[in-house]
Design a protein around this motif. Structure first.
Motif: not given
Length: 265
Positions: A177-186, A236-242
């Protein structure tokens, strides 16, 4: 003959009004009206209240925390010959003597406590509503977003932090399941990944399946499947940078304290 019961407070005045109503309810056939005068913080307002009480055959009750204000009310009562009852002062003095502590003398603390309670309830309701990625809209509204694979304590952690008045949304990370787009907007600092070792997760999931009466060797608990999920989580974590927190050997309370310290910084 009608008269007016003036209730003065250095906050909103609900306490004084409730006490006045409770007392007046004990007198049948009385037509005394209650008028609240909130946020009293100067002598001029006190004088105005006594003038009104004098004109309207009234009396006064007050809840003022500052001793100098309470003394001024007593002085004005003698000056205007108008009854004025100190509803809070005697209790504060007795408590001070009993507790051997000085009161903070800060107006409105009761309502701040109430506000604190409602914020906590609101945060708990938020955590329930936006648990387990149910509604991606919550990600943008949250104070904090937790992400992790299944069984990394996202839900209990969200609830624990909600009791600290934080609005927390949590999102499960699943390879299919692709993470929701909103996850990369915060902002990345509002998101925290919950990391766990494959060995620990294997043990947790195996025990979970057994507790449900299912085969502990199901795909959900297989080491290959777990590693696949962890690898995807890392991506996913690396893409978000959190930031991430290793929860492998941490209780929920310990993880929560780490998060709270991060937020304070």
């Amino acid at each position: 003959m009608s008269s007016i019961f003036y209730v003065l407070s250095d906050s909103v005045g609900e306490t004084a009004e409730l006490l006045a109503k409770a007392a007046l309810s004990q007198f049948s056939d009385q037509n005394m009206k209650i008028q609240r005068i909130p946020y009293v913080d100067d002598e001029a307002t006190m004088v105005d209240a006594f003038n009104l009480a004098k004109e309207n055959n009234g009396m006064i009750a007050f809840t003022l925390v500052k001793p100098e204000f309470r003394q001024k009310m007593k002085d004005l009562s003698n000056q205007f010959q108008v009854r004025a009852i100190d509803l809070l002062g005697p209790l504060l003095e007795e408590l001070e003597d009993h507790l051997q502590k000085k009161p903070t003398l800060q107006p409105g603390l009761v309502h701040k406590l109430d506000e604190d309670y409602y914020k906590r309830v609101e945060a708990i309701e938020f955590a329930v509503k936006y648990d387990d990625g149910r509604d991606a809209k919550g990600i943008l509204k949250a104070d904090l977003v937790l992400i992790g694979v299944s069984r990394t304590s996202k839900t209990p952690l969200s609830q624990f932090l909600a009791h600290k008045r934080l609005k927390v949304a949590n999102v499960p990370i699943v390879p299919e399941v692709d993470p929701p787009e909103e996850l990369f907007q915060v902002p990345a600092e509002k998101c925290i990944g919950l990391r766990i070792s494959s060995e620990k997760l294997n043990h947790i999931r195996t025990e979970r399946l057994k507790a449900l009466g299912l085969d502990g060797s199901a795909n959900y608990a297989r080491k290959e499947r777990i590693q696949e999920e962890i690898d995807y989580f890392n991506k996913v974590v690396e893409e978000i940078g959190c930031d991430t927190i290793d929860v492998s050997n941490k209780a929920v309370e310990e993880t929560a304290n780490v998060i709270l310290r991060k937020i304070k910084k």
